[in-house]
Design an enzyme around this catalytic site. Structure first.
Site, short mmCIF file in Angstrom:
data_model
loop_
_atom_site.label_atom_id
_atom_site.label_comp_id
_atom_site.label_asym_id
_atom_site.label_seq_id
_atom_site.Cartn_x
_atom_site.Cartn_y
_atom_site.Cartn_z
CG ASP A 136 55.48 63.91 -47.25
OD1 ASP A 136 54.51 64.67 -47.45
OD2 ASP A 136 56.55 64.29 -46.78
CG ASP A 169 52.01 59.56 -44.04
OD1 ASP A 169 52.53 60.40 -43.30
OD2 ASP A 169 52.59 59.02 -44.99
#
Length: 235
Positions: free
Chosen positions: A14, A12
């Site tokens: 953020d 991922d």
């Protein structure tokens, strides 16, 4: 001769690679999380290819455009490349079912926890999802990994205390660096296999549903082609 598939760590963006400032769309707001560079070097040196997979619902909400996301992703990749770390691609989903910008205001196959982005990365880059990891700071990240046949890893520090629906199948760590050290030590992970085929996780995605997702991605519908056309200058 069949192509040899590669193990990968799909991350991922953020809250996993950098501090989550909320809808990051300017590189000047990028702040890498301490320990991430060391963790990525460890994983790279263990033979894992590195990729990103990020929900970017801000596009559907009209907060920024595809080009802005692609430009930030390119700068993030360049930041790590200058430090000897190659994140080969950061894929992203621009959709959100509550969005306001057509055609992105809809449900889709690529927004995590659905596994579409991971299946697409695997198809285009020759990845063995059965020997790969999906790592993120939200349960949906780990669920996307499980749905694609990879191991689902949750970084607890930024998970906001989210409750796991299946705590026996998602492995938790305090940081990306702790996860990397666990990989080096040979700590068992869920859903890991030397199998060259996708290990379907019926809890999230049935074999039929996953095959349907593969078929949709392989069809390369017009929207995907349009998005790719916009992104080519930034890749």
């Amino acid at each position: 001769m069949s192509k040899t598939l590669s193990p990968a760590v799909i991350l991922d963006r953020d809250g996993t690679l950098h501090r989550d400032r909320g809808y990051l769309h300017r590189f000047k707001d990028f702040e890498p999380i301490p320990g991430v560079e060391e963790a990525l070097r460890i994983l790279r040196d263990r033979g894992f290819r590195l990729f990103g997979a990020s929900n970017q619902g801000g596009v559907a909400r009209g907060m920024y455009g595809l080009e802005e996301v692609a430009a930030v992703n390119a700068e993030i990749r360049n930041y790590f490349r200058q430090r000897g770390i190659d994140i080969e691609e950061i894929a992203f989903c621009p959709h959100h079912p509550e969005g306001t910008v057509a055609p992105y205001a809809r449900d889709c196959d690529c927004r995590k926890p659905k596994p579409g982005m991971l299946l697409d990365l695997a198809r285009r880059h020759g990845l063995d999802l059965g020997r790969s990891y999906m790592v993120g700071d939200h349960v949906r990240d780990a669920e996307a990994g499980l749905g694609a046949g990879a191991a689902g890893i949750l970084i607890r520090e930024k998970s906001g205390g989210e409750k796991l629906d299946n705590p026996g199948r998602i492995k938790e760590f305090d940081s990306l660096l702790e996860f990397a050290h666990a990989v080096v030590s040979g700590e068992p992970m869920q859903a890991m296999s030397a199998n060259k085929e996708v290990n379907y996780d019926p809890f999230f995605t049935s074999a039929e549903e996953t095959q349907d997702l593969w078929n949709r991605w392989n069809a390369k519908d017009q929207e995907i082609e349009t998005i790719s056309h916009h992104l080519i200058p930034f890749l």
